[in-house]
Design an enzyme around this catalytic site. Structure first.
Site, PDB file in Angstrom:
ATOM      1  N   LYS A   1       0.880  -1.234  -0.015  1.00 40.59           N
ATOM      2  CA  LYS A   1      -0.115   0.156   0.075  1.00 40.59           C
ATOM      3  C   LYS A   1       0.840   1.240   0.166  1.00 40.59           C
ATOM      4  CE  LYS A   1      -4.540  -0.540   2.372  1.00 40.59           C
ATOM      5  NZ  LYS A   1      -5.211  -0.258   3.459  1.00 40.59           N
TER       6      LYS A   1
HETATM    7  C1  E4P Z   1      -8.452   0.394   3.508  1.00 42.18           C
HETATM    8  O1  E4P Z   1      -7.740  -0.446   3.046  1.00 42.18           O
HETATM    9  C2  E4P Z   1      -8.296   0.952   5.021  1.00 42.18           C
HETATM   10  O2  E4P Z   1      -7.498   0.133   5.596  1.00 42.18           O
HETATM   11  C3  E4P Z   1      -9.732   1.199   5.532  1.00 42.18           C
HETATM   12  O3  E4P Z   1     -10.686   0.778   4.743  1.00 42.18           O
HETATM   13  C4  E4P Z   1      -9.662   2.518   6.257  1.00 42.18           C
HETATM   14  O4  E4P Z   1     -10.986   2.622   6.736  1.00 42.18           O
HETATM   15  P1  E4P Z   1     -11.318   3.921   7.999  1.00 42.18           P
HETATM   16  O5  E4P Z   1     -11.575   5.117   6.810  1.00 42.18           O
HETATM   17  O6  E4P Z   1     -12.542   3.341   8.675  1.00 42.18           O
HETATM   18  O7  E4P Z   1     -10.174   3.795   8.794  1.00 42.18           O
END
Ligand code: E4P
Length: 229
Positions: free
Chosen positions: A85
């Site tokens: 990521k």
């Molecule tokens: C995506 O890969 C992220 O880990 C995640 O969906 C973030 O979500 P949030 O906005 O609830 O922190």
């Protein structure tokens, strides 16, 4: 459409894997901290091994481009099913598309994370990202129309033949999940509790109760008529 779990909770991962409903995992440093995975490498290796060959996204923990590249090259060696990521931007707003491009050129699959608008999705796709995570919940927090971002992105990727797959992330409710699915998201990554909610319906439960009760009543009648014969 694939369903990923946005969690590092091993009990939940094993549960949904056994049901055949889990196609991958996404993580981020906040999720790992919340779930007690303080050792990034140990946690990522454990999850990768449980879900292989399905992919697990692991986020770099630096936003300095050269460090991001070095971290990604090291993390990718932990398991064959890891995806790296990379955020859209650094903390000071420098775009990370060159990092995405370099990693993809090296054969390292990138999940371009923290995408909040269609423009960022297009740029991530042009940088060669294999996955692009649209943060549905956070777009909604700012008053944006996340479903439109997902739909426009999926349509545009298809129109121009980009390989990138849209992950609808930051799912905050079952309606977020369903709207993203209707908008054509290739993948939805969700906290496990929303899948649990989706399984349930009181009419389904009542239907099963009725069918079991009637089957038992029918069996009792057969047994009674056998005894009387
Ligand atoms: C995506 O890969 C992220 O880990 C995640 O969906 C973030 O979500 P949030 O906005 O609830 O922190």
């Amino acid at each position: 459409m694939d369903i990923y779990l946005d969690t590092t909770n091993v009990t939940d991962i094993k549960k949904w894997l056994a049901m055949g409903l889990m196609d991958g995992i996404t993580t981020n440093p906040s999720i790992m901290l919340r779930d007690g995975f303080f050792d990034l490498e140990a946690g990522a290796r454990e999850i990768a091994s449980i879900i292989k060959p399905r992919p697990v996204s692991v986020e770099v923990t630096s936003d300095v481009p050269e460090e991001m590249l070095q971290q990604a090259r090291s993390i990718i060696k932990w398991a064959p099913n890891i995806v790296i990521k990379i955020p859209q931007l650094t903390r000071d707003g420098t775009p990370c598309y060159a990092v995405m491009r370099k990693l993809e050129e090296e054969g390292i699959p990138v999940n371009a994370t923290l995408a909040m608008n269609f423009g960022q999705v297009m740029l991530s796709a042009k940088a060669g990202a294999s996955y692009i995570s649209i943060f549905v919940g956070r777009i909604g927090d700012e008053g944006g129309d996340a479903t439109k971002v997902v739909r426009d992105s999926v349509d545009w990727l298809k129109l121009w033949g980009y390989k990138g797959k849209i992950i609808a992330a930051s799912i905050r409710s079952v309606p977020d999940f369903l709207a993203s699915a209707s908008a054509g998201a290739h993948i939805i990554t969700t906290p496990p509790n929303f899948l649990q909610v989706m399984t349930d319906n009181k009419c389904s439960r009542e239907g099963v109760r009725r069918f079991i009760a009637d089957a038992e009543a029918a069996l009792a009648k057969i047994q009674k008529s056998k005894r009387e014969a």
